[in-house]
Design a protein around this motif. Structure first.
Motif, mmCIF file in Angstrom:
data_model
loop_
_atom_site.group_PDB
_atom_site.id
_atom_site.type_symbol
_atom_site.label_atom_id
_atom_site.label_comp_id
_atom_site.label_asym_id
_atom_site.label_seq_id
_atom_site.Cartn_x
_atom_site.Cartn_y
_atom_site.Cartn_z
ATOM 1 N N PRO A 94 42.917 68.273 20.621
ATOM 2 C CA PRO A 94 42.013 67.761 18.987
ATOM 3 C C PRO A 94 42.434 66.517 18.739
ATOM 4 C CG PRO A 94 43.809 69.448 18.683
ATOM 5 C CD PRO A 94 43.654 69.261 20.020
ATOM 6 N N LYS A 95 43.444 66.039 18.919
ATOM 7 C CA LYS A 95 43.764 64.537 18.628
ATOM 8 C C LYS A 95 44.038 63.659 19.863
ATOM 9 C CE LYS A 95 44.612 65.671 14.181
ATOM 10 N NZ LYS A 95 43.983 65.270 13.186
ATOM 11 N N TYR A 96 43.448 63.899 20.987
ATOM 12 C CA TYR A 96 43.222 63.283 22.155
ATOM 13 C C TYR A 96 44.659 63.284 22.909
ATOM 14 C CZ TYR A 96 38.950 61.079 20.704
ATOM 15 O OH TYR A 96 37.724 60.721 20.150
ATOM 16 N N ILE A 97 45.566 63.953 22.677
ATOM 17 C CA ILE A 97 46.846 64.065 22.958
ATOM 18 C C ILE A 97 47.051 65.442 23.781
ATOM 19 C CG2 ILE A 97 49.557 64.394 23.007
ATOM 20 C CD1 ILE A 97 49.161 62.640 20.258
ATOM 21 N N TYR A 98 47.090 65.154 25.309
ATOM 22 C CA TYR A 98 47.220 66.478 26.223
ATOM 23 C C TYR A 98 48.405 66.303 26.994
ATOM 24 C CZ TYR A 98 45.760 70.143 29.112
ATOM 25 O OH TYR A 98 45.566 71.371 29.756
ATOM 26 N N ASP A 99 49.386 67.371 26.783
ATOM 27 C CA ASP A 99 50.612 67.326 27.462
ATOM 28 C C ASP A 99 50.767 68.678 28.280
ATOM 29 O OD1 ASP A 99 52.982 66.942 28.297
ATOM 30 O OD2 ASP A 99 53.799 65.865 26.608
ATOM 31 N N THR A 100 50.862 68.668 29.431
ATOM 32 C CA THR A 100 51.272 69.966 30.039
ATOM 33 C C THR A 100 52.669 70.446 29.703
ATOM 34 O OG1 THR A 100 52.007 68.990 32.098
ATOM 35 C CG2 THR A 100 49.728 69.525 31.755
ATOM 36 N N THR A 157 41.868 53.840 12.669
ATOM 37 C CA THR A 157 40.844 54.185 12.113
ATOM 38 C C THR A 157 40.118 55.162 12.819
ATOM 39 O OG1 THR A 157 40.825 52.298 10.619
ATOM 40 C CG2 THR A 157 38.668 53.676 10.808
ATOM 41 N N LEU A 158 39.536 54.820 14.047
ATOM 42 C CA LEU A 158 38.684 55.681 14.976
ATOM 43 C C LEU A 158 39.360 56.412 15.915
ATOM 44 C CD1 LEU A 158 35.807 52.891 15.535
ATOM 45 C CD2 LEU A 158 35.938 54.787 13.729
ATOM 46 N N PHE A 159 39.045 57.255 16.666
ATOM 47 C CA PHE A 159 39.417 57.943 17.765
ATOM 48 C C PHE A 159 40.888 58.623 17.535
ATOM 49 C CE2 PHE A 159 37.056 54.152 19.166
ATOM 50 C CZ PHE A 159 35.889 55.039 19.939
ATOM 51 N N ALA A 160 40.612 59.010 16.023
ATOM 52 C CA ALA A 160 41.900 60.071 15.779
ATOM 53 C C ALA A 160 41.694 61.782 15.945
ATOM 54 C CB ALA A 160 42.214 59.743 14.548
ATOM 55 N N ASN A 161 40.348 61.922 15.777
ATOM 56 C CA ASN A 161 40.106 63.260 16.185
ATOM 57 C C ASN A 161 38.896 63.522 17.253
ATOM 58 O OD1 ASN A 161 41.371 64.521 13.667
ATOM 59 N ND2 ASN A 161 40.037 63.319 12.639
#
Length: 203
Positions: A94-100, A157-161
């Protein structure tokens, strides 16, 4: 004759030298004793800051430029929607962070089980390239001022959600047009064949 300084946004690639890669170096876990069973370094970390230290520590030293005038590269992990012909589910990041290895942070949200040892099936990639001619027409003070504003716009500002991706792209386009900057946006979806979806990840 020295070449004049060129202030540009640059896309860089991080390349950790093999001899410096410590991800799988055997270490004693924190709080353990010299007699404790050793673990690979990556498995012994217990926070996000520790886990990401392996590349952040050498980011500047081990990064090489690939291209100039690249304002941003947006990487968005998405899942195909099972109930629709088109569309994508961005809820696992949801916050662009993906970590296995989110389970090692530790994290108590449902994102842990969605990502644990699970590659995302699709990566949506968006690259924003600026026009070289427009940058070359600016003087140095104008470069610095405009670069700072664009950095704040993209990074703060952008691309946080992830759910606001489409709207954020429109806002960025509007900001670039307002500043009379030429640009092109490239977007593609890359499938990851190694990703194996499980039923609990489907919706």
């Amino acid at each position: 004759m020295a070449h004049p300084e060129r202030k540009r946004f640059r896309l860089k690639e991080f390349r950790e030298p093999t001899e410096k890669l410590s991800l799988y170096q055997m270490v004693t876990p924190k709080g353990g004793t010299p007699q404790s069973a050793k673990l690979p370094w990556i498995e012994a970390q217990t926070s996000q800051t520790e886990l990401y230290q392996w590349f952040r520590a050498d980011l500047a030293e081990s990064s090489q430029p690939l291209a100039e005038n690249i304002l941003a590269v947006i990487v968005q992990p998405v899942w195909p929607l099972q109930s629709a012909d088109t569309g994508a589910d961005s809820s696992p990041a949801p916050k662009y962070i993906y970590d296995t290895r989110r389970h090692q942070w530790p994290d108590t949200t449902v994102l842990v089980e969605k990502s644990r040892h699970q590659l995302p099936p699709v990566l949506r990639l968006t690259l924003i390239a600026l026009d070289e001619k427009d940058w070359s027409n600016l003087n140095e003070p104008a470069w610095d001022a405009l670069a700072g504003k664009l950095q704040d716009l993209v990074n703060k500002t952008l691309f946080a959600n992830a759910a606001d991706y489409e709207e954020d792209v429109k806002k960025l386009v509007g900001a670039l047009v307002e500043r009379k900057l030429g640009f092109r946006i490239f977007s593609t979806a890359v499938q990851i064949p190694a990703a194996k979806l499980e039923s609990k990840h489907e919706s």
